[in-house]
Design a protein around this motif. Structure first.
Motif, PDB file in Angstrom:
ATOM      1  N   LEU A   1       0.820  -1.215   0.000  1.00 17.48           N
ATOM      2  CA  LEU A   1       0.000   0.000   0.000  1.00 17.48           C
ATOM      3  C   LEU A   1       0.854   1.265   0.000  1.00 17.48           C
ATOM      4  O   LEU A   1       0.529   2.245  -0.678  1.00 17.48           O
ATOM      5  CB  LEU A   1      -0.927  -0.012   1.215  1.00 17.48           C
ATOM      6  CG  LEU A   1      -2.081  -1.019   1.118  1.00 17.48           C
ATOM      7  CD1 LEU A   1      -2.669  -1.292   2.491  1.00 17.48           C
ATOM      8  CD2 LEU A   1      -3.157  -0.515   0.164  1.00 17.48           C
ATOM      9  N   LEU A   2       1.943   1.260   0.761  1.00 13.51           N
ATOM     10  CA  LEU A   2       2.827   2.425   0.765  1.00 13.51           C
ATOM     11  C   LEU A   2       3.442   2.642  -0.618  1.00 13.51           C
ATOM     12  O   LEU A   2       3.611   3.781  -1.067  1.00 13.51           O
ATOM     13  CB  LEU A   2       3.929   2.258   1.818  1.00 13.51           C
ATOM     14  CG  LEU A   2       3.470   2.331   3.283  1.00 13.51           C
ATOM     15  CD1 LEU A   2       4.649   2.085   4.215  1.00 13.51           C
ATOM     16  CD2 LEU A   2       2.825   3.682   3.582  1.00 13.51           C
ATOM     17  N   GLY A   3       3.751   1.541  -1.309  1.00 14.31           N
ATOM     18  CA  GLY A   3       4.279   1.664  -2.659  1.00 14.31           C
ATOM     19  C   GLY A   3       3.250   2.256  -3.612  1.00 14.31           C
ATOM     20  O   GLY A   3       3.564   3.139  -4.419  1.00 14.31           O
ATOM     21  N   VAL A   4       1.999   1.793  -3.510  1.00 15.72           N
ATOM     22  CA  VAL A   4       0.929   2.322  -4.367  1.00 15.72           C
ATOM     23  C   VAL A   4       0.700   3.804  -4.074  1.00 15.72           C
ATOM     24  O   VAL A   4       0.542   4.617  -4.989  1.00 15.72           O
ATOM     25  CB  VAL A   4      -0.367   1.519  -4.165  1.00 15.72           C
ATOM     26  CG1 VAL A   4      -1.531   2.179  -4.897  1.00 15.72           C
ATOM     27  CG2 VAL A   4      -0.188   0.084  -4.639  1.00 15.72           C
ATOM     28  N   LEU A   5       0.676   4.170  -2.798  1.00 18.82           N
ATOM     29  CA  LEU A   5       0.458   5.569  -2.421  1.00 18.82           C
ATOM     30  C   LEU A   5       1.602   6.461  -2.909  1.00 18.82           C
ATOM     31  O   LEU A   5       1.384   7.591  -3.343  1.00 18.82           O
ATOM     32  CB  LEU A   5       0.314   5.687  -0.901  1.00 18.82           C
ATOM     33  CG  LEU A   5      -1.008   5.145  -0.324  1.00 18.82           C
ATOM     34  CD1 LEU A   5      -0.919   5.062   1.203  1.00 18.82           C
ATOM     35  CD2 LEU A   5      -2.178   6.025  -0.738  1.00 18.82           C
ATOM     36  N   ALA A   6       2.832   5.925  -2.851  1.00 18.11           N
ATOM     37  CA  ALA A   6       3.979   6.708  -3.323  1.00 18.11           C
ATOM     38  C   ALA A   6       3.898   6.944  -4.829  1.00 18.11           C
ATOM     39  O   ALA A   6       4.167   8.057  -5.313  1.00 18.11           O
ATOM     40  CB  ALA A   6       5.275   5.986  -2.968  1.00 18.11           C
ATOM     41  N   VAL A   7       3.511   5.914  -5.584  1.00 18.53           N
ATOM     42  CA  VAL A   7       3.382   6.063  -7.035  1.00 18.53           C
ATOM     43  C   VAL A   7       2.271   7.053  -7.362  1.00 18.53           C
ATOM     44  O   VAL A   7       2.418   7.924  -8.229  1.00 18.53           O
ATOM     45  CB  VAL A   7       3.103   4.698  -7.693  1.00 18.53           C
ATOM     46  CG1 VAL A   7       2.719   4.873  -9.154  1.00 18.53           C
ATOM     47  CG2 VAL A   7       4.322   3.789  -7.568  1.00 18.53           C
ATOM     48  N   ARG A   8       1.165   6.941  -6.650  1.00 17.84           N
ATOM     49  CA  ARG A   8       0.040   7.840  -6.919  1.00 17.84           C
ATOM     50  C   ARG A   8       0.392   9.291  -6.570  1.00 17.84           C
ATOM     51  O   ARG A   8      -0.003  10.223  -7.253  1.00 17.84           O
ATOM     52  CB  ARG A   8      -1.183   7.402  -6.105  1.00 17.84           C
ATOM     53  CG  ARG A   8      -2.459   8.073  -6.544  1.00 17.84           C
ATOM     54  CD  ARG A   8      -3.625   7.638  -5.711  1.00 17.84           C
ATOM     55  NE  ARG A   8      -3.483   8.058  -4.326  1.00 17.84           N
ATOM     56  CZ  ARG A   8      -4.417   7.833  -3.404  1.00 17.84           C
ATOM     57  NH1 ARG A   8      -5.503   7.148  -3.722  1.00 17.84           N
ATOM     58  NH2 ARG A   8      -4.242   8.246  -2.172  1.00 17.84           N
ATOM     59  N   ARG A   9       1.147   9.471  -5.493  1.00 23.54           N
ATOM     60  CA  ARG A   9       1.523  10.812  -5.079  1.00 23.54           C
ATOM     61  C   ARG A   9       2.443  11.475  -6.088  1.00 23.54           C
ATOM     62  O   ARG A   9       2.511  12.697  -6.194  1.00 23.54           O
ATOM     63  CB  ARG A   9       2.196  10.752  -3.704  1.00 23.54           C
ATOM     64  CG  ARG A   9       2.175  12.060  -2.933  1.00 23.54           C
ATOM     65  CD  ARG A   9       2.693  11.873  -1.525  1.00 23.54           C
ATOM     66  NE  ARG A   9       1.811  11.017  -0.743  1.00 23.54           N
ATOM     67  CZ  ARG A   9       2.189   9.893  -0.144  1.00 23.54           C
ATOM     68  NH1 ARG A   9       3.430   9.464  -0.272  1.00 23.54           N
ATOM     69  NH2 ARG A   9       1.334   9.188   0.560  1.00 23.54           N
ATOM     70  N   SER A  10       3.187  10.652  -6.846  1.00 23.82           N
ATOM     71  CA  SER A  10       4.124  11.205  -7.828  1.00 23.82           C
ATOM     72  C   SER A  10       3.425  11.683  -9.092  1.00 23.82           C
ATOM     73  O   SER A  10       4.046  12.257  -9.967  1.00 23.82           O
ATOM     74  CB  SER A  10       5.177  10.156  -8.186  1.00 23.82           C
ATOM     75  OG  SER A  10       4.585   9.076  -8.889  1.00 23.82           O
ATOM     76  N   ARG A  11       2.110  11.437  -9.191  1.00 27.07           N
ATOM     77  CA  ARG A  11       1.338  11.881 -10.353  1.00 27.07           C
ATOM     78  C   ARG A  11       0.549  13.124  -9.958  1.00 27.07           C
ATOM     79  O   ARG A  11      -0.497  13.026  -9.317  1.00 27.07           O
ATOM     80  CB  ARG A  11       0.379  10.779 -10.810  1.00 27.07           C
ATOM     81  CG  ARG A  11       1.102   9.512 -11.245  1.00 27.07           C
ATOM     82  CD  ARG A  11       0.102   8.435 -11.622  1.00 27.07           C
ATOM     83  NE  ARG A  11       0.768   7.210 -12.041  1.00 27.07           N
ATOM     84  CZ  ARG A  11       0.139   6.078 -12.333  1.00 27.07           C
ATOM     85  NH1 ARG A  11      -1.192   6.031 -12.240  1.00 27.07           N
ATOM     86  NH2 ARG A  11       0.807   5.011 -12.703  1.00 27.07           N
ATOM     87  N   PRO A  12       1.018  14.293 -10.313  1.00 32.60           N
ATOM     88  CA  PRO A  12       0.392  15.531  -9.846  1.00 32.60           C
ATOM     89  C   PRO A  12      -1.043  15.725 -10.292  1.00 32.60           C
ATOM     90  O   PRO A  12      -1.822  16.394  -9.637  1.00 32.60           O
ATOM     91  CB  PRO A  12       1.293  16.624 -10.423  1.00 32.60           C
ATOM     92  CG  PRO A  12       2.015  15.971 -11.559  1.00 32.60           C
ATOM     93  CD  PRO A  12       2.168  14.529 -11.182  1.00 32.60           C
TER      94      PRO A  12
END
Length: 331
Positions: free
Chosen positions: A55-66
């Motif tokens: 989940l932390l990996g998914v959230l990090a990827v999503r956060r990188s998409r402005p």
């Protein structure tokens, strides 16, 4: 123009997929227990810890998409998220204690059977979501199907202390479901991925000492197989399924959620027969038919609810809730 809510339809689909995914955890756990000496508490810890990493990996990827829109304009406080995580942990740990004390069949039936009743009572008194005649029939049919499906093989032994743990597990699941629904109605459900991440994080912290006492690291000659199974358990029936569950539970009546989630033991039974080679019995067929009929009736009733209409006291339809459990000491 349709009178039905597309959001409700999506939420129902999310819950069905989540329940089916939860059911696969039992088969994966059975294979893990055969391939290693990992115990149920240690497996639960690794499930939570691995789910948190995913989940932390998914959230990090999503956060990188402005350009990515947030799932909710309102975020839950850390305290609120911790409460949800504690309810999640009580639900998981008490269930395993019930299985240890009174066996899988009785622990499963009491936990899943009490859950819908507790949720129906809580939804009625806390949010005014009433059980109508159709809802009562669906709940009774679902609980009857559950009892036939899980207890049909016989050999169950009822021990009071195990029943007590199962009731505590059902209370934890009921609280988690009612909170998700309440926050959803208030528009404060927040991001389901964040809620799931906090839940498994709290679960991992609480389960760590118990798992360490049981034996944290698996001893096995098939390390690759064990690691792949752990990855599957952390990803599909944990990170994915709970994110879908929190999403759906915020938009669908609490009692309806609990009965839809009874798809979990149906999924577990199907996998046991088709993949693990267990014998198909009349009890499995009858219990499955009863459960699916009840779930189908509730899905039909929920999908016919007019768009934009809240599930409040005026609604005459709705069942009960609880948390699902497969044919293994893991959900």
């Amino acid at each position: 123009m349709s009178n039905h809510s597309p959001a409700a339809g999506r939420s129902l689909l999310y819950l069905v997929v989540a329940g089916a995914a939860w059911g696969t955890a039992g088969a994966a756990a059975s294979l893990l227990f055969l391939a290693s000496d990992l115990g149920p508490l240690a497996l639960s810890f690794w499930r939570c810890a691995g789910g948190l990493v995913v989940l932390l990996g998914v959230l990090a990827v999503r956060r990188s998409r402005p350009g990515r829109a947030r799932a909710s304009a309102v975020s839950q406080s850390a305290g609120s998220l911790i409460v949800t995580g504690l309810l999640f942990t009580v639900f998981q740990a008490a269930y395993f204690a019930a299985v240890r004390e009174t066996g899988l069949a009785v622990g499963t039936v009491v936990t899943l059977g009490a859950g819908p009743v507790l949720i129906a009572l809580g939804a009625r008194s806390w949010m005014g979501e009433r059980l109508g005649r159709g809802g009562v029939v669906a709940v009774v049919g679902a609980l009857g199907g559950l009892a036939v499906l899980v207890l049909g093989s016989g050999g169950a032994e009822v021990r009071p202390i195990g029943v007590g743990w199962a009731l505590l597990s059902a209370a934890g699941y009921a609280g988690m479901t009612l909170r998700a629904r309440r926050l959803g109605r208030l528009g404060a459900g927040g991001d389901p991925l964040v809620t799931t991440a906090w839940s498994v994080a709290v679960g991992a912290v609480c389960l760590l000492p118990l798992a360490a006492a049981e034996g944290l690291l698996p001893h096995t000659a098939e390390l690759g197989r064990v690691l792949w199974l752990l990855l599957y358990v952390a990803t599909v029936p944990t990170a994915l399924a709970y994110a879908l569950y929190f999403t759906g539970a915020a938009a669908v009546r609490a009692a309806t959620v609990s009965v839809i989630m009874l798809i979990e033991p149906v999924s577990a039974a199907a996998i046991a027969v088709l993949v693990l080679g267990e014998r198909l019995t009349g009890a499995v067929v009858l219990g499955t038919v009863l459960l699916l009929a009840a779930v189908g009736a509730l899905i039909t009733a929920e999908s016919r609810r007019p768009a934009g209409r809240p599930a409040g006291p005026a609604e005459p339809t709705g069942p009960a809730a609880g948390r699902p459990v497969p044919q293994s000491a893991v959900r």
